[in-house]
Design an enzyme around this catalytic site. Structure first.
Site, PDB file in Angstrom:
ATOM      1  N   SER A 263       0.832  -1.194   0.000  1.00 14.60           N
ATOM      2  CA  SER A 263       0.000   0.000   0.000  1.00 14.60           C
ATOM      3  C   SER A 263       0.874   1.255   0.000  1.00 14.60           C
ATOM      4  CB  SER A 263      -0.956  -0.043   1.201  1.00 14.60           C
ATOM      5  OG  SER A 263      -1.981   0.907   1.084  1.00 14.60           O
TER       6      SER A 263
ATOM      7  N   ASP B 248      -8.882  -4.805  -5.509  1.00 14.89           N
ATOM      8  CA  ASP B 248      -8.348  -4.135  -4.325  1.00 14.89           C
ATOM      9  C   ASP B 248      -9.226  -2.933  -4.000  1.00 14.89           C
ATOM     10  OD1 ASP B 248      -6.700  -2.486  -2.568  1.00 14.89           O
ATOM     11  OD2 ASP B 248      -5.015  -3.748  -3.162  1.00 14.89           O
TER      12      ASP B 248
ATOM     13  N   HIS C 154      -7.143  -6.077   0.058  1.00 10.51           N
ATOM     14  CA  HIS C 154      -6.127  -5.045  -0.121  1.00 10.51           C
ATOM     15  C   HIS C 154      -4.752  -5.666  -0.018  1.00 10.51           C
ATOM     16  CE1 HIS C 154      -4.112  -1.319  -0.121  1.00 10.51           C
ATOM     17  NE2 HIS C 154      -3.961  -1.183   1.180  1.00 10.51           N
TER      18      HIS C 154
END
Length: 511
Positions: free
Chosen positions: A220, A452, A480
């Site tokens: 991320s 995602d 995610h």
């Protein structure tokens, strides 16, 4: 967190090159190079939490003035279990605001035996985060008000595409108050927490760990750290894995709007799964569609806007904003879907929003005693430093109306939530990189998940295309980030980390 993303009282995104040349610090003397004292440090490792080791190292707060204030960076590692050690694998879980120390604590379950045998798994809290000279803004009571603020609409539904002028005025005041609190409680530090400086800290850590080349896995927001490192120190890269990539393009408002598409895709996947289960609260019969299920959640949001749901744990109002936070938090991972089903069941059938409230608390690290960690302050400080937002409130209002046509459930609130960056000090944004292509880096592995929620798949495509040596690996799945969720992805990533074997660009792993 992965990328967590709400930088305001409602919701927001979930995300220079000055004075740090790519030189061989081991050959520089302190007299010639004021950074040599930092690159020449040793970490005094101490045993902690059983088989782990903890320590600290120092970095300059301002790389343009290395003789000034120093920041202490906390670091933790799980030593390699085998004899054929390659070096260190530095990891970051995202955020901004996520703790690398916590991520390393999960290393025995998060990384394969082969990786743990040959690498020390190392995590650090980036500057401004957790145990590393943290930034602070509002106190916990103020954050409760900030995060729970509900924009008002003339029709009483809390529709963020049709908010009243008075409500916007109050929202602006809250966001200004947040920024002022950051300045008062953190001072000059908020001018130096951008990701370019984190990448510079990472290069100091690489040298202090004794690694000629950096081996790194970021998830991320952690992909932004890795991409910045590739741009500033590409020649020092051994291997970079960027999982759940954040696009290198766009300002904070643009990212918030684009992120709404990812959450909408994830919401539809959740609703489709829910409708296949006997305990789903989103269907009246077997012929219910995904659109019907989404409409049921929209009705709940309007209901909570008009009259807050019950709350069994404290006196906070479970209004539309907090219901949105609870649902969005659960979309980060399939593992949370049973909890959000239970929370939606209680909310829809019994008018009880407690479970949804607790899911939102989990997202922003609010404990049962009502105390927040500093992750939200770090999230906003880093996002606003890296990607300035428009200074005109009208831009956010227009973005909310526009995204409301494509992502009506959460998009408008995400757009409004980026408003905090409109008031971030301009001098705290001067170190942001204008371009990232990592032209001197070896192959960089970018991993994207097709459904995602927090980092849309298109962002991974954009990151891989922006990096001169970017290689895209796709997982057709939910949740995610991908590493640790799919054996095919794990096999490809491990081969790259261990042997330097990069998969063919465009490789797809499917369920």
């Amino acid at each position: 967190m992965g990328t967590k993303g709400w930088s305001g009282a409602v919701l927001a995104v979930a995300l220079l090159a000055t004075g740090c040349a790519e030189t061989d610090r081991t050959e520089a003397s302190e007299a010639q190079d004021p950074l040599a004292v930092f690159y020449g440090q040793d970490i005094d490792w101490q045993e902690c939490d059983g088989r782990f080791q903890c320590g600290t190292f120092e970095v300059p707060m301002d790389y343009d003035d290395p003789s000034g204030r120093r920041l202490e960076i906390a670091v933790k590692r799980l030593p390699a279990s085998g004899n054929d050690r390659i070096g260190s694998l530095v990891v970051n879980p995202g955020g901004p605001g996520g703790s690398g120390l916590d991520y390393v604590s999960a290393a025995p379950a998060a990384f394969s035996r082969q990786v743990r045998e040959r690498f020390d798994i190392v995590g650090f809290d980036p500057r401004g985060v957790g145990q590393s000279s943290p930034v602070y803004c509002m106190d916990s009571a103020e954050l409760d008000e900030f995060l729970g603020f509900q924009l008002q609409s003339a029709d009483g539904t809390g529709d963020p595409t049709a908010v009243t002028d008075a409500s916007v005025e109050e929202f602006v005041r809250l966001n200004r108050d947040f920024v002022e609190a950051c300045q008062e409680r953190s001072g000059e530090l908020i001018h130096h927490v951008g990701t370019a400086n984190v990448a510079r800290d990472l290069d100091v850590l690489r040298e202090v760990l004794g690694d000629d080349g950096l081996t790194y896995l970021g998830k991320s927001y952690g992909t932004s750290i890795g991409a910045h490192y590739a741009e500033l120190f590409g020649a020092n890269v051994r291997a970079l894995v960027l999982d759940g990539a954040v696009t290198p393009h766009g300002d904070q408002l643009e990212l918030s709007v684009e992120q709404a598409g990812g959450f909408t895709t994830a919401l539809h996947a959740f609703v489709e799964d829910c409708l296949s289960r006997p305990d789903c609260p989103l269907a009246d019969g077997d012929d219910a569609t995904v659109a019907d299920g989404v409409a049921r959640i929209a009705e709940l949001l309007e209901r909570a806007a008009a009259e807050p749901l019950d709350n069994r744990v404290d006196d906070r109002e479970v209004n539309r904003t907090r219901v949105e936070l609870g649902v969005l938090a659960a979309l980060y991972s399939e593992s949370f879907w049973p909890q959000v089903r239970a929370g939606l069941t209680e909310a829809i059938h019994d008018g009880d929003g407690t479970v949804l409230l607790q899911l939102g608390d989990m997202l922003y690290s609010r404990d049962s005693g009502g105390v927040y960690e500093n992750s939200l302050a770090a999230l906003i400080a880093v996002n606003c430093a890296d990607r300035p937002g428009p200074r005109d409130v009208a831009a956010y209002e227009e973005a909310a109306r526009t995204v409301g046509r494509t992502a009506p459930l959460f998009g408008p609130s995400l757009a409004w939530g980026a408003l905090t960056c409109a008031y971030w000090p301009e001098e705290a944004q001067e170190d942001a990189l204008s371009e990232i292509d990592g032209d001197s880096a070896p192959p960089v592995l970018v991993v994207g998940t097709t459904r995602d929620s927090a980092t849309p798949y298109e962002w991974a495509e954009e990151m891989a295309a922006a990096l001169d040596s970017g290689v895209l690996l796709t997982w057709e799945g939910d949740g995610h980030t991908a590493y640790g969720s799919d054996p095919c992805v794990d096999e490809e990533v491990d081969a790259y980390l261990l042997e330097g074997e990069v998969p063919e660009d465009g490789t797809v792993c499917a369920l």
